[in-house]
Design a protein around this motif. Sequence first.
Motif, PDB file in Angstrom:
ATOM      1  N   ALA A  72       0.814  -1.220   0.000  1.00 33.99           N
ATOM      2  CA  ALA A  72       0.000   0.000   0.000  1.00 33.99           C
ATOM      3  C   ALA A  72       0.845   1.266   0.000  1.00 33.99           C
ATOM      4  O   ALA A  72       0.386   2.328  -0.445  1.00 33.99           O
ATOM      5  CB  ALA A  72      -0.933   0.003   1.217  1.00 33.99           C
ATOM      6  N   TRP A  75       1.185   3.697  -3.143  1.00 32.50           N
ATOM      7  CA  TRP A  75       0.213   4.689  -3.573  1.00 32.50           C
ATOM      8  C   TRP A  75       0.741   6.112  -3.447  1.00 32.50           C
ATOM      9  O   TRP A  75       0.191   7.041  -4.055  1.00 32.50           O
ATOM     10  CB  TRP A  75      -1.076   4.558  -2.749  1.00 32.50           C
ATOM     11  N   HIS A 219      -1.549  -6.747   0.024  1.00 32.17           N
ATOM     12  CA  HIS A 219      -2.830  -6.127  -0.303  1.00 32.17           C
ATOM     13  C   HIS A 219      -2.577  -4.686  -0.728  1.00 32.17           C
ATOM     14  O   HIS A 219      -1.775  -3.983  -0.121  1.00 32.17           O
ATOM     15  CB  HIS A 219      -3.772  -6.181   0.900  1.00 32.17           C
ATOM     16  N   THR A 221      -4.312  -2.002  -0.463  1.00 34.95           N
ATOM     17  CA  THR A 221      -4.753  -0.883   0.370  1.00 34.95           C
ATOM     18  C   THR A 221      -4.767  -1.157   1.875  1.00 34.95           C
ATOM     19  O   THR A 221      -4.616  -0.227   2.669  1.00 34.95           O
ATOM     20  CB  THR A 221      -6.179  -0.443  -0.032  1.00 34.95           C
ATOM     21  N   ASP A 222      -4.949  -2.403   2.293  1.00 32.86           N
ATOM     22  CA  ASP A 222      -5.210  -2.684   3.705  1.00 32.86           C
ATOM     23  C   ASP A 222      -4.075  -2.284   4.643  1.00 32.86           C
ATOM     24  O   ASP A 222      -4.313  -1.985   5.821  1.00 32.86           O
ATOM     25  CB  ASP A 222      -5.529  -4.171   3.907  1.00 32.86           C
ATOM     26  N   GLY A 225      -4.928   1.650   4.594  1.00 35.48           N
ATOM     27  CA  GLY A 225      -6.332   2.029   4.632  1.00 35.48           C
ATOM     28  C   GLY A 225      -6.629   3.183   3.701  1.00 35.48           C
ATOM     29  O   GLY A 225      -5.756   4.003   3.398  1.00 35.48           O
ATOM     30  N   TRP A 226      -7.871   3.254   3.234  1.00 35.56           N
ATOM     31  CA  TRP A 226      -8.243   4.272   2.255  1.00 35.56           C
ATOM     32  C   TRP A 226      -8.181   5.685   2.818  1.00 35.56           C
ATOM     33  O   TRP A 226      -7.941   6.649   2.079  1.00 35.56           O
ATOM     34  CB  TRP A 226      -9.644   3.985   1.714  1.00 35.56           C
ATOM     35  N   VAL A 227      -8.383   5.835   4.104  1.00 36.56           N
ATOM     36  CA  VAL A 227      -8.340   7.187   4.681  1.00 36.56           C
ATOM     37  C   VAL A 227      -6.964   7.814   4.490  1.00 36.56           C
ATOM     38  O   VAL A 227      -6.827   8.975   4.076  1.00 36.56           O
ATOM     39  CB  VAL A 227      -8.716   7.157   6.182  1.00 36.56           C
ATOM     40  N   ILE A 229      -4.610   6.804   2.286  1.00 37.02           N
ATOM     41  CA  ILE A 229      -4.304   6.902   0.857  1.00 37.02           C
ATOM     42  C   ILE A 229      -4.998   8.106   0.226  1.00 37.02           C
ATOM     43  O   ILE A 229      -4.393   8.866  -0.542  1.00 37.02           O
ATOM     44  CB  ILE A 229      -4.693   5.600   0.136  1.00 37.02           C
ATOM     45  N   ILE A 230      -6.264   8.306   0.551  1.00 39.36           N
ATOM     46  CA  ILE A 230      -6.982   9.480   0.034  1.00 39.36           C
ATOM     47  C   ILE A 230      -6.338  10.767   0.551  1.00 39.36           C
ATOM     48  O   ILE A 230      -6.261  11.776  -0.164  1.00 39.36           O
ATOM     49  CB  ILE A 230      -8.466   9.408   0.423  1.00 39.36           C
ATOM     50  N   TRP A 232      -3.176  11.150   1.056  1.00 39.09           N
ATOM     51  CA  TRP A 232      -2.011  11.369   0.181  1.00 39.09           C
ATOM     52  C   TRP A 232      -2.427  12.061  -1.109  1.00 39.09           C
ATOM     53  O   TRP A 232      -1.767  12.993  -1.572  1.00 39.09           O
ATOM     54  CB  TRP A 232      -1.334  10.041  -0.143  1.00 39.09           C
TER      55      TRP A 232
END
Length: 471
Positions: A72, A75, A219, A221-222, A225-227, A229-230, A232
């Motif tokens: 992850a 990203w 994985h 994203t895990d 986590g998306w929070v 990554i978003i 970033w």
Amino acid sequence: MNIPLIIVLLYIFALFALSMHARRLAAKGSEDFLLAGRKLTTPLVAVTITGLAIGGASTIGVAEQAYNVGLAAGWYNVAWGAGAIIMGLAAAAKYRSLNVTTVPELFEKYYDTKGRIICVIGQITIQLVITALQCVSGGAILASLLPQIFTFQSGMLTSTILFVGITFIGGMMGAGFTNLLNIALIYVGIIAATLISIFSQGGIANVAAQLPAEIPYFHLTDGLGWVVIIGWFAVMITQVMSLQATVQISCSAKDAKTARNGIVLGGLLMIPIGFLSALMGIVARTIFPDISATLALPQVIMSLNPFIAGITLAALWAAGISTGCNLLLGSATLFSQDIYKRFINPSVSDKNFYIVTKVCVAILGIFSYIAALTVVAIVKTLLVALSLTTAFTIVILFTVFAPGLCRKNSAFYTTLVGIIVLVLWQFVPAIRVVPHVIYLEWIVCLITFLIIPVFDKNPVATIAATEALEN
């Protein structure tokens, strides 16, 4: 025979040769030094913006995070690339057509003097922090590559001397030419090292079997986590729109179309490197499970064939050097253009201004090295510093797309509030009501900008009106 040392020495020689060649191509005026005479072609714009992005955070920093959280971490580079593509499509051509040199210059042109002052303070601070991170990554690389010659501290010093020297000689044109070599070296070195390191461990399946089961290393994203990554993406899209180094590259293109195409192409070039660096960080966890995360990627590469090791570590060093050169030139431009020429000596001749700018390169390089001695986590420090660009981006976007909402005090107070938010985030944990400071910056700075017209009735000149007057 120390093959890695020979490769690094050849690389240093090539960089200085390219810088000297660039200096011969360009005249010795200040615009040639700062903006390559506004003659950068699409390939040179592309590799220069890519060289700015693919620095220590995008390689060593990503591997450092991947060592702990997995794939992850890659990203980070996708976010940088997305920011560059959006900037290329939405703003690069406009920056080139405005015919300015710095972001603070734009602030004063459409707002007021105090807006320019606070902008230059914020921009120099951000860029010196990021430049310091390149010293850190360079020190980690050289200490691992040649431990019998370099300590971590002396590696940082050597890296600083190199990107100060290259910038001092070649300016923006030199950055463009040296990045042709840097980006090619980065791609060849990192791809080769990634494939060889994975095969040396028996393939992906064997690597996965040796990793801690509780961490989702493979994985997408895990691990973060998306929070996160978003966050970033929010930081990178924000910063690339208004950071002096990116704006200066756009302004150095030979025309608006070249600026747009070059920045978009550069964004595409950035994306693959993050996941490749993350893969090597994961492999490092299996080979050296107890090593410092910052040194993980260099140590993995040193376990490979000496020739591949030398090429790859030179490539990683190139990443930091390329970013350091662009940032240092941007910082020197800010000081010489927005402080020295604007407030100290407005009537300075072009020859003396050129000299002052080169002196600024050397002095600011020293400050960057001193700041590097206090840096701990590469990516975390970088993301916090870049969050301050939120205020600059909001001001610029409204200036271009909604000038009717802009007032004379908008630039100053929006930037001031952005600085206050960042300081409070660092020292008052109670305000951390969102996952990352970038979210709070956007909320507070946007509200501030929209409230100002209630109290300030003095509109700014629109870009169209200003361009009509100048023409």
